[in-house]
Design an enzyme around this catalytic site. Structure first.
Site, PDB file in Angstrom:
ATOM      1  CB  THR A  64     -17.005 -33.220 -36.902  1.00  0.00           C
ATOM      2  OG1 THR A  64     -15.699 -33.344 -37.766  1.00  0.00           O
ATOM      3  CG2 THR A  64     -17.067 -34.075 -35.335  1.00  0.00           C
TER       4      THR A  64
ATOM      5  NE  ARG B  63      -6.534 -34.222 -41.105  1.00  0.00           N
ATOM      6  CZ  ARG B  63      -7.732 -33.636 -40.895  1.00  0.00           C
ATOM      7  NH1 ARG B  63      -9.276 -34.145 -41.046  1.00  0.00           N
ATOM      8  NH2 ARG B  63      -7.773 -32.913 -39.805  1.00  0.00           N
ATOM      9  CB  VAL B  64      -6.196 -39.456 -38.644  1.00  0.00           C
ATOM     10  CG1 VAL B  64      -6.894 -39.517 -37.236  1.00  0.00           C
ATOM     11  CG2 VAL B  64      -6.324 -40.881 -39.274  1.00  0.00           C
ATOM     12  N   GLY B  65      -7.382 -36.553 -38.208  1.00  0.00           N
ATOM     13  CA  GLY B  65      -7.235 -35.165 -37.342  1.00  0.00           C
ATOM     14  C   GLY B  65      -8.035 -35.849 -35.743  1.00  0.00           C
TER      15      GLY B  65
ATOM     16  CB  THR C  10     -16.153 -29.036 -34.762  1.00  0.00           C
ATOM     17  OG1 THR C  10     -17.071 -29.541 -35.839  1.00  0.00           O
ATOM     18  CG2 THR C  10     -16.767 -27.979 -33.949  1.00  0.00           C
ATOM     19  N   GLY C  11     -14.068 -28.251 -35.688  1.00  0.00           N
ATOM     20  CA  GLY C  11     -12.845 -27.876 -36.675  1.00  0.00           C
ATOM     21  C   GLY C  11     -11.713 -28.332 -37.288  1.00  0.00           C
TER      22      GLY C  11
ATOM     23  N   GLY D  77      -8.875 -29.995 -37.528  1.00  0.00           N
ATOM     24  CA  GLY D  77      -8.747 -30.702 -35.890  1.00  0.00           C
ATOM     25  C   GLY D  77      -6.530 -30.461 -35.276  1.00  0.00           C
TER      26      GLY D  77
HETATM   27  C1  SD4 Z   1     -11.134 -33.562 -38.125  1.00  0.00           C
HETATM   28  N1  SD4 Z   1     -12.681 -32.241 -36.860  1.00  0.00           N
HETATM   29  O1  SD4 Z   1     -11.171 -34.116 -39.237  1.00  0.00           O
HETATM   30  C2  SD4 Z   1     -12.032 -33.362 -37.459  1.00  0.00           C
HETATM   31  C3  SD4 Z   1     -13.371 -32.605 -38.872  1.00  0.00           C
HETATM   32  C4  SD4 Z   1     -13.658 -31.601 -39.255  1.00  0.00           C
HETATM   33  O2  SD4 Z   1     -14.340 -29.392 -39.850  1.00  0.00           O
HETATM   34  O3  SD4 Z   1     -14.212 -31.023 -37.420  1.00  0.00           O
HETATM   35  N2  SD4 Z   1     -13.370 -30.214 -39.973  1.00  0.00           N
HETATM   36  O4  SD4 Z   1     -10.271 -31.868 -37.774  1.00  0.00           O
END
Ligand code: SD4
Length: 333
Positions: free
Chosen positions: A194, A222-224, A245-246, A248
Site C-alpha cells: 500500500t 474484503r476491504v482493509g 500500511t500493513g 488493515g
Molecule cells: C489492507 N493495509 O488492505 C492494506 C494493505 C496492506 O500489507 O498494506 N497490506 O489491509
C-alpha cells in the site's frame, strides 16, 4: 495578579510543561526538516511517487494535487503487485482496488472494491468533489467512474495471474510480514505494498492519499483499512496527518490514523504518536501482534515527520527542497 504571583504561576506552568514534555517525548529523536513543502510516503517505492508529487509542490501547486499525482505512479506500475494495475487479485482472480483522499478542508472521498479502473485515487477524488458522499463501493463506484470518463481496463497482468495460479495450488491465506520488501516473490524483483502519501504545500496546507489492491489473494469483497478515512488515512490541517500500511484489520480496530492525529493534537511528536498507536495494537492482542506487520507514518503541521512499525522492515520515503531519502522506521520488535 501581583508580579510575584504571576512569576510563581508561570514557573509552575513551565515545570508542568517540562514534566509533560519529558513523559511524552523522552528519548525519541525526531527527523525534523522544517522547510516546506514536503512529501512523505510509505515504503521505498514511495520515492518515485514523491518525485512526481514534488513537481506539483515545487511549482507552488496544492498538496491535494501533489498527493493525487504522486500515488498515481505506483497505481500505474505493473511491477507493483499491491497497488493498482498489476496488483495481486482476490482469491477468485479479480483485482479489486481501495483508495481514499483527504484535503485541508476535511473534505474526503473514498472508493472500495473498485474493479477495472487503473486510478482509484482519482475516482476517490471525484467522489469527494462531485458527490455529497464520502464512499462509493463496488459496482456503484465503477458506474460512477465510467460516467465520469474513466475507462475499463484489464488490471490483471500475466505476472499477477501467474502468481495467483501458483497461490491457488495451496490456497494458504496468511498475511506475510513485510511482503512488500521481499525480493523473491512472484511478479517482480520487489513485491511492494500500500502507498500512503502525506504532503504539505508552500501554503502550509496538508493533504493525504492512500491506495492499494489490499491483501494478496484476499476473500472476495474484503476491504482493509486503506480506503477508510480515520483508519488508513486522516488529515487534520490544524494538527497533522497520518497514514497506515500493513494488516488493515488491526488498523481499523484502533482507528489507527485518526488515533495518531489525535495523539499529535495532545502534543505527541509524529513518531511518538505512531509508536503509541502501534502499542495500542499490541495491547489488544500481543500474541497476534507478533505475527503481523503494521506501520504508521505521520507528519505534523510544522513538517516534522516520523514513523513506527510493529516489525522491522518498514521503510518510508521523504522528499523536500533539500533532500530525497529512504528511511528505516523503528519498530516494536
Ligand atoms: C489492507 N493495509 O488492505 C492494506 C494493505 C496492506 O500489507 O498494506 N497490506 O489491509
Amino acid at each position: 495578579m501581583s508580579t510575584r504571583r504571576k512569576f510563581l504561576f508561570s514557573s509552575a506552568a513551565a515545570s508542568l510543561a517540562t514534566l509533560a514534555g519529558k513523559k511524552m517525548f523522552a528519548a525519541i529523536p525526531e527527523n525534523t526538516i522544517k522547510n516546506d513543502p514536503i512529501a512523505i510516503s510509505t515504503w521505498d517505492f514511495g520515492r518515485e511517487a514523491n518525485a512526481e508529487a514534488w513537481k506539483t509542490l515545487s511549482s507552488g501547486g496544492s498538496a491535494l494535487d501533489a498527493v493525487e499525482a504522486g500515488v498515481k505512479i505506483p497505481e500505474a506500475d505493473p511491477n507493483n503487485n499491491t497497488v493498482g494495475y498489476g496488483g495481486f487479485p482476490d482469491r477468485e482472480g479479480h483485482v479489486t482496488l481501495d483508495a481514499c483522499i483527504m484535503d485541508e478542508q476535511y473534505r474526503c472521498g473514498s472508493v472500495m472494491c473498485l474493479e477495472h479502473i487503473k486510478h482509484p485515487i482519482s475516482v476517490a477524488r471525484l467522489v469527494m468533489e462531485k458527490t455529497p458522499h464520502v464512499m462509493l463501493v463496488g459496482e456503484g463506484a465503477l458506474q460512477f467512474a465510467l460516467a465520469n470518463g474513466f475507462h475499463k481496463e484489464n488490471l490483471l497482468t500475466p505476472e499477477s495471474e501467474k502468481a495467483w495460479k501458483e497461490w491457488l495450488k495451496e490456497s494458504k491465506y496468511e498475511p506475510v510480514i513485510n511482503i512488500e520488501n521481499q525480493q523473491h516473490l512472484p511478479g517482480g524483483p520487489y513485491n511492494h505494498d500500500t502507498i500512503g502519501m502525506l504532503a504539505m504545500d508552500a501554503k502550509g496546507q496538508l493533504s493525504g492519499a492512500c491506495t492499494t489492491s489490499g491483501m494478496a489473494f484476499k476473500m472476495r469483497g474484503r476491504v482493509g483499512d486503506s480506503p477508510i478515512i480515520g483508519a488508513g488515512l486522516y488529515v487534520d490541517n490544524a494538527i497533522g496527518a497520518a497514514t497506515a500500511t500493513g494488516v488493515g484489520e488491526e488498523v481499523i480496530r484502533i482507528v489507527g490514523s485518526f488515533l495518531v492525529v489525535e495523539l499529535m493534537r495532545q502534543g505527541y511528536t509524529p513518531k511518538a504518536a505512531c509508536k503509541a498507536a502501534v502499542e495500542r495494537i499490541v495491547s489488544r492482542n500481543p500474541a497476534k501482534a507478533k505475527t503481523i506487520q503494521v506501520g504508521f507514518l505521520a507528519m505534523n503541521k510544522k513538517g516534522v515527520y516520523g514513523a513506527y512499525a510493529l516489525q522491522k522492515g518498514f521503510t518510508y520515503s521523504v522528499k523536500n527542497g533539500k533532500e530525497e531519502k529512504i528511511m528505516k522506521a523503528e519498530s516494536k520488535w
